[in-house]
Write a protein that holds these residues in place. Structure first.
Motif, PDB file in Angstrom:
ATOM      1  N   VAL A 124       0.819  -1.245  -0.161  1.00  0.00           N
ATOM      2  CA  VAL A 124      -0.084   0.035  -0.034  1.00  0.00           C
ATOM      3  C   VAL A 124       0.840   1.153  -0.075  1.00  0.00           C
ATOM      4  O   VAL A 124       0.603   1.886  -0.803  1.00  0.00           O
ATOM      5  N   ASP A 125       1.542   1.446   0.695  1.00  0.00           N
ATOM      6  CA  ASP A 125       2.578   2.609   0.826  1.00  0.00           C
ATOM      7  C   ASP A 125       3.314   2.949  -0.501  1.00  0.00           C
ATOM      8  O   ASP A 125       3.478   3.924  -0.645  1.00  0.00           O
ATOM      9  N   LYS A 126       3.859   1.713  -1.170  1.00  0.00           N
ATOM     10  CA  LYS A 126       4.489   1.977  -2.391  1.00  0.00           C
ATOM     11  C   LYS A 126       3.610   2.537  -3.377  1.00  0.00           C
ATOM     12  O   LYS A 126       4.030   3.524  -4.176  1.00  0.00           O
ATOM     13  N   ARG A 127       2.336   2.014  -3.489  1.00  0.00           N
ATOM     14  CA  ARG A 127       1.458   2.506  -4.561  1.00  0.00           C
ATOM     15  C   ARG A 127       0.857   3.719  -4.274  1.00  0.00           C
ATOM     16  O   ARG A 127       0.604   4.398  -5.108  1.00  0.00           O
ATOM     17  N   ALA A 128       0.850   3.920  -2.839  1.00  0.00           N
ATOM     18  CA  ALA A 128       0.198   5.431  -2.528  1.00  0.00           C
ATOM     19  C   ALA A 128       1.237   6.468  -3.161  1.00  0.00           C
ATOM     20  O   ALA A 128       1.014   7.510  -3.345  1.00  0.00           O
ATOM     21  N   TYR A 129       2.576   6.232  -2.669  1.00  0.00           N
ATOM     22  CA  TYR A 129       3.725   7.090  -3.125  1.00  0.00           C
ATOM     23  C   TYR A 129       3.554   7.163  -4.721  1.00  0.00           C
ATOM     24  O   TYR A 129       3.790   8.375  -5.209  1.00  0.00           O
ATOM     25  N   GLU A 130       3.542   6.245  -5.434  1.00  0.00           N
ATOM     26  CA  GLU A 130       3.467   6.066  -6.886  1.00  0.00           C
ATOM     27  C   GLU A 130       2.075   7.078  -7.269  1.00  0.00           C
ATOM     28  O   GLU A 130       2.279   8.041  -8.393  1.00  0.00           O
ATOM     29  N   TYR A 131       1.118   6.938  -6.981  1.00  0.00           N
ATOM     30  CA  TYR A 131      -0.251   7.665  -7.235  1.00  0.00           C
ATOM     31  C   TYR A 131      -0.015   8.988  -6.991  1.00  0.00           C
ATOM     32  O   TYR A 131      -0.523   9.989  -7.661  1.00  0.00           O
ATOM     33  N   LYS A 132       0.553   9.455  -5.744  1.00  0.00           N
ATOM     34  CA  LYS A 132       0.827  10.912  -5.400  1.00  0.00           C
ATOM     35  C   LYS A 132       1.753  11.530  -6.300  1.00  0.00           C
ATOM     36  O   LYS A 132       1.252  12.705  -6.713  1.00  0.00           O
ATOM     37  N   LYS A 133       2.724  10.784  -7.045  1.00  0.00           N
ATOM     38  CA  LYS A 133       3.507  11.545  -7.894  1.00  0.00           C
ATOM     39  C   LYS A 133       2.963  11.668  -9.038  1.00  0.00           C
ATOM     40  O   LYS A 133       3.091  12.376  -9.763  1.00  0.00           O
ATOM     41  N   LYS A 134       2.000  10.534  -9.522  1.00  0.00           N
ATOM     42  CA  LYS A 134       1.228  10.991 -10.538  1.00  0.00           C
ATOM     43  C   LYS A 134       0.466  11.967 -10.570  1.00  0.00           C
ATOM     44  O   LYS A 134       0.083  12.684 -11.482  1.00  0.00           O
ATOM     45  N   ILE A 135      -0.339  12.017  -9.531  1.00  0.00           N
ATOM     46  CA  ILE A 135      -1.374  13.252  -9.280  1.00  0.00           C
ATOM     47  C   ILE A 135      -0.547  14.627  -9.443  1.00  0.00           C
ATOM     48  O   ILE A 135      -0.942  15.511 -10.147  1.00  0.00           O
ATOM     49  N   GLU A 136       0.904  14.697  -8.739  1.00  0.00           N
ATOM     50  CA  GLU A 136       1.620  15.933  -8.995  1.00  0.00           C
ATOM     51  C   GLU A 136       2.002  16.076 -10.248  1.00  0.00           C
ATOM     52  O   GLU A 136       2.000  17.193 -11.050  1.00  0.00           O
ATOM     53  N   THR A 137       2.064  15.080 -11.132  1.00  0.00           N
ATOM     54  CA  THR A 137       2.678  15.214 -12.479  1.00  0.00           C
ATOM     55  C   THR A 137       1.351  15.803 -13.225  1.00  0.00           C
ATOM     56  O   THR A 137       1.536  16.586 -14.035  1.00  0.00           O
ATOM     57  N   LEU A 138       0.146  15.149 -13.156  1.00  0.00           N
ATOM     58  CA  LEU A 138      -0.978  15.484 -13.813  1.00  0.00           C
ATOM     59  C   LEU A 138      -1.314  16.821 -13.524  1.00  0.00           C
ATOM     60  O   LEU A 138      -1.829  17.804 -14.248  1.00  0.00           O
ATOM     61  N   GLU A 139      -1.226  17.310 -12.210  1.00  0.00           N
ATOM     62  CA  GLU A 139      -1.601  18.621 -11.979  1.00  0.00           C
ATOM     63  C   GLU A 139      -0.665  19.653 -12.387  1.00  0.00           C
ATOM     64  O   GLU A 139      -1.037  20.810 -12.984  1.00  0.00           O
ATOM     65  N   GLY A 140       0.434  19.261 -12.572  1.00  0.00           N
ATOM     66  CA  GLY A 140       1.402  20.333 -13.413  1.00  0.00           C
ATOM     67  C   GLY A 140       0.967  20.160 -14.862  1.00  0.00           C
ATOM     68  O   GLY A 140       1.034  21.290 -15.381  1.00  0.00           O
ATOM     69  N   SER A 141       0.575  18.978 -15.492  1.00  0.00           N
ATOM     70  CA  SER A 141       0.199  19.319 -16.861  1.00  0.00           C
ATOM     71  C   SER A 141      -1.228  20.216 -16.949  1.00  0.00           C
ATOM     72  O   SER A 141      -1.311  20.736 -18.009  1.00  0.00           O
ATOM     73  N   ILE A 142      -2.102  20.022 -15.945  1.00  0.00           N
ATOM     74  CA  ILE A 142      -3.228  20.821 -16.191  1.00  0.00           C
ATOM     75  C   ILE A 142      -2.894  22.207 -15.947  1.00  0.00           C
ATOM     76  O   ILE A 142      -3.363  23.020 -16.663  1.00  0.00           O
ATOM     77  N   ARG A 143      -1.885  22.713 -15.051  1.00  0.00           N
ATOM     78  CA  ARG A 143      -1.534  24.186 -15.177  1.00  0.00           C
ATOM     79  C   ARG A 143      -0.995  24.590 -16.429  1.00  0.00           C
ATOM     80  O   ARG A 143      -1.272  25.654 -16.940  1.00  0.00           O
ATOM     81  N   ASP A 144      -0.222  23.808 -16.961  1.00  0.00           N
ATOM     82  CA  ASP A 144       0.366  24.062 -18.379  1.00  0.00           C
ATOM     83  C   ASP A 144      -0.666  24.096 -19.429  1.00  0.00           C
ATOM     84  O   ASP A 144      -0.734  24.997 -20.139  1.00  0.00           O
ATOM     85  N   LEU A 145      -1.652  23.245 -19.460  1.00  0.00           N
ATOM     86  CA  LEU A 145      -2.462  23.252 -20.572  1.00  0.00           C
ATOM     87  C   LEU A 145      -3.616  24.693 -20.260  1.00  0.00           C
ATOM     88  O   LEU A 145      -4.088  25.325 -21.217  1.00  0.00           O
ATOM     89  N   ASN A 146      -3.869  24.788 -18.754  1.00  0.00           N
ATOM     90  CA  ASN A 146      -4.583  25.982 -18.626  1.00  0.00           C
ATOM     91  C   ASN A 146      -3.738  27.347 -19.014  1.00  0.00           C
ATOM     92  O   ASN A 146      -4.566  28.258 -19.580  1.00  0.00           O
ATOM     93  N   GLY A 147      -2.458  27.153 -18.977  1.00  0.00           N
ATOM     94  CA  GLY A 147      -1.866  28.469 -19.669  1.00  0.00           C
ATOM     95  C   GLY A 147      -1.762  28.408 -20.878  1.00  0.00           C
ATOM     96  O   GLY A 147      -2.205  29.467 -21.613  1.00  0.00           O
ATOM     97  N   GLN A 148      -1.889  27.325 -21.422  1.00  0.00           N
ATOM     98  CA  GLN A 148      -2.040  27.290 -23.252  1.00  0.00           C
ATOM     99  C   GLN A 148      -3.376  27.631 -23.495  1.00  0.00           C
ATOM    100  O   GLN A 148      -3.437  28.447 -24.648  1.00  0.00           O
ATOM    101  N   VAL A 149      -4.414  27.313 -22.746  1.00  0.00           N
ATOM    102  CA  VAL A 149      -5.702  27.620 -22.949  1.00  0.00           C
ATOM    103  C   VAL A 149      -6.034  29.290 -22.707  1.00  0.00           C
ATOM    104  O   VAL A 149      -6.602  29.850 -23.833  1.00  0.00           O
ATOM    105  N   ALA A 150      -5.408  29.977 -21.866  1.00  0.00           N
ATOM    106  CA  ALA A 150      -5.371  31.225 -21.660  1.00  0.00           C
ATOM    107  C   ALA A 150      -4.767  31.726 -22.798  1.00  0.00           C
ATOM    108  O   ALA A 150      -5.407  33.038 -23.354  1.00  0.00           O
ATOM    109  N   SER A 151      -3.586  31.319 -23.202  1.00  0.00           N
ATOM    110  CA  SER A 151      -2.938  31.956 -24.283  1.00  0.00           C
ATOM    111  C   SER A 151      -3.560  32.105 -25.572  1.00  0.00           C
ATOM    112  O   SER A 151      -3.605  33.000 -26.370  1.00  0.00           O
ATOM    113  N   GLN A 152      -4.240  30.832 -25.970  1.00  0.00           N
ATOM    114  CA  GLN A 152      -5.067  30.731 -27.197  1.00  0.00           C
ATOM    115  C   GLN A 152      -6.267  31.584 -27.040  1.00  0.00           C
ATOM    116  O   GLN A 152      -6.740  32.253 -28.043  1.00  0.00           O
ATOM    117  N   GLN A 153      -6.839  31.596 -25.738  1.00  0.00           N
ATOM    118  CA  GLN A 153      -8.175  32.484 -25.684  1.00  0.00           C
ATOM    119  C   GLN A 153      -7.519  33.962 -26.188  1.00  0.00           C
ATOM    120  O   GLN A 153      -8.321  35.036 -26.803  1.00  0.00           O
TER     121      GLN A 153
END
Length: 407
Positions: free
Chosen positions: A322-351
Motif C-alpha cells: 500500500v505505501d509503495k502504490r500510494a507514493y506512486e499515485y501521489k507522484k502521478k497526481i503531482e505530474t498531472l496537476e503540473g500538466s493541467i497548469r500547463d494546459l490552462n496556461g495554453q488555453v489562456a494564451s489561445q483565448q
C-alpha cells in the motif's frame, strides 16, 4: 461633378475608398490633363464641351441615354512594381511612372487619338493592405485611369437626292461619339464577344514589346479581366476576411483540443484522488491496528484476542505494497496537476490569441461590409450584357452630367 471625376482627380471631399493616403496625393501623375485659357484644370464637362465646339467629336444621331465617356483602368499586380522597383533607380514609384507612361501611349492607340482623351492619371496614393502586411512595409497599388470619348469614324454618304452620280458615295467622315460601334459585339464560335475583350491581349503584347518583361497575362475568359478597381479591392477584402476567419476557426479547434485534454487529465486525477482516499483509509486502519493488543501482568510481550489476530492477518494481506502504490499515485497526481497548469496556461494564451484575431477579423469584416455596400449594385451589373452595364453606369454612377452636353 461625377463620382468618376471626383475619385480620379481626387476632388471628392470623402475618398471613395479607405486605402487612399492623402499625404501621397502629390505623387499622383497626370499624363494628360486639359486646361482652360486661364490655366485652371478643365472639368470633364468643360473638356467635352470644348471638343464638341472644335468638332473634334460629334454627337451625330446621339441617343440621350448613350455613354459619352468610357474609361480604361490599366493595372498589373502591385507585386510586379515592388519586385522590379527593388533594382530600379528611385524604387517602385519611379518604375511605376516609367511603366505607365508607356501604358498611356498604348491607351492613346486604343482611343484612336490623344484628342479624345479627357484625363489620364496615375494613382500612386492607394495602399495595398495585403502586400503591405506580407512585406512588413507600405506597398502601393499603382494603376492608371484613362477617361476618353469613344469615337467611331462614321462615313456619311450622299443620298439619292444628290443625284445618281453621288448617291451612295462617301460625303464625309466624322468622329462620331458611339460606344457600340467603337466596341462592337461579334459572334465567334457561337458566342458573342465584345471587341474590348481583346484589350488585355493587346495591353500585354504592347508592354512586353516595349521592354517590360515578366508580365503575367490574366486568365483568358476570366470575369476578373475587366473588374473595376473598387470590385478588385472588394474581392481582396473578402479574401482577407476568409483568411482571418480560417485562423479563428483553427485557433478555436486548438482551444477545444486543449480543453478536451485538460478534461481527460482532470478525470484521471479524479480517479487517482479516489484511490488515494482508499489508501488514506487504509492508513487509518493501520492506526487502528497499532492500537490493538494489550499486555498481561507477569507475561512478557503483547497479546491479542483471537478476533484481533484474525483482523490483523486480513489487513496484512490487503495492505502489502500500500505505501509503495500510494507514493506512486501521489507522484502521478503531482505530474498531472503540473500538466493541467500547463494546459490552462495554453488555453489562456489561445483565448488571448483568439481575441486578438477576432478583433482583426472584425476590422476586416467592417472593411468588407463597407466595400460591399459601395459595389453591391455595380458587381451584378458589370457581369451582365454590355448594354445593361453601360445603362447601369449611366444611371447609377451619375454620368448624366457628362451625357447631356448642350450644343
Amino acid at each position: 461633378m461625377s463620382i468618376r471625376e471626383g475619385h480620379n482627380e481626387r476632388r471628392s471631399k470623402t475618398p471613395l475608398n479607405a486605402d487612399i493616403v492623402p499625404e501621397r496625393k502629390h505623387m499622383n501623375v497626370h499624363f494628360h490633363q486639359n486646361f482652360t485659357p486661364d490655366g485652371t484644370p478643365e472639368t470633364y464637362q468643360q473638356t467635352i464641351d470644348r471638343l464638341l465646339s472644335e468638332r473634334k467629336i460629334v454627337k451625330h444621331n446621339f441617343k440621350p441615354k448613350s455613354a459619352i465617356v468610357d474609361e480604361f483602368i490599366l493595372d498589373v499586380n502591385s507585386e510586379y512594381f515592388e519586385k522590379n522597383g527593388a533594382v530600379y533607380p528611385g524604387g517602385s514609384y519611379e518604375f511605376a511612372k516609367k511603366f505607365y507612361e508607356e501604358a498611356y501611349r498604348y491607351a492613346i492607340k486604343e482611343a484612336g487619338s490623344e484628342d479624345y482623351i479627357v484625363s489620364a492619371i496615375l494613382h500612386a496614393d492607394e495602399r495595398n493592405k495585403e502586400l503591405s502586411e506580407r512585406y512588413g512595409h507600405d506597398v502601393f497599388h499603382y494603376h492608371l485611369h484613362v477617361v476618353y470619348v469613344p469615337i467611331f469614324q462614321k462615313e456619311l454618304k450622299w443620298t439619292k437626292r444628290a443625284g445618281p452620280e453621288l448617291a451612295g458615295k462617301v460625303k464625309e467622315i466624322i468622329p462620331q461619339i458611339n460606344h457600340t460601334e467603337k466596341w462592337p459585339r461579334k459572334k465567334v464560335g457561337g458566342k458573342f464577344i465584345n471587341e474590348y475583350s481583346k484589350l488585355q491581349d493587346r495591353y500585354f503584347e504592347h508592354m512586353t514589346a516595349a521592354g517590360f518583361p515578366d508580365l503575367q497575362r490574366g486568365e483568358r475568359g476570366s470575369a476578373a479581366e475587366h473588374l473595376a478597381v473598387e470590385e478588385y479591392k472588394y474581392q481582396q477584402e473578402k479574401k482577407r476576411v476568409a483568411e482571418v476567419s480560417a485562423q479563428v476557426e483553427q485557433s478555436e479547434i486548438r482551444l477545444g483540443e486543449l480543453n478536451e485534454q485538460a478534461e481527460k487529465k482532470k478525470k484521471r486525477l479524479g480517479t487517482l484522488d479516489e484511490q488515494i482516499t482508499v489508501k488514506e483509509k487504509a492508513k487509518a486502519t493501520i492506526t487502528e491496528v497499532e492500537a490493538m493488543g494489550h499486555s498481561l501482568p507477569l507475561v512478557p510481550g503483547i497479546h491479542f484476542t483471537d478476533a484481533e489476530a484474525a483482523k490483523l492477518k486480513s489487513l496484512a494481506k490487503k495492505g502489502v505494497g500500500v505505501d509503495k502504490r500510494a507514493y506512486e499515485y501521489k507522484k502521478k497526481i503531482e505530474t498531472l496537476e503540473g500538466s493541467i497548469r500547463d494546459l490552462n496556461g495554453q488555453v489562456a494564451s489561445q483565448q488571448k490569441d483568439i481575441r486578438a484575431i477576432v478583433r482583426e477579423k472584425n476590422v476586416w469584416k467592417a472593411n468588407y461590409d463597407r466595400l460591399w455596400g459601395e459595389v453591391k449594385d455595380f458587381i451584378p451589373a458589370i457581369r451582365t450584357t454590355p448594354q445593361k452595364l453601360h445603362a447601369f453606369m449611366r444611371e447609377n454612377i451619375h454620368l448624366n452630367k457628362n451625357r447631356e452636353v448642350s450644343r
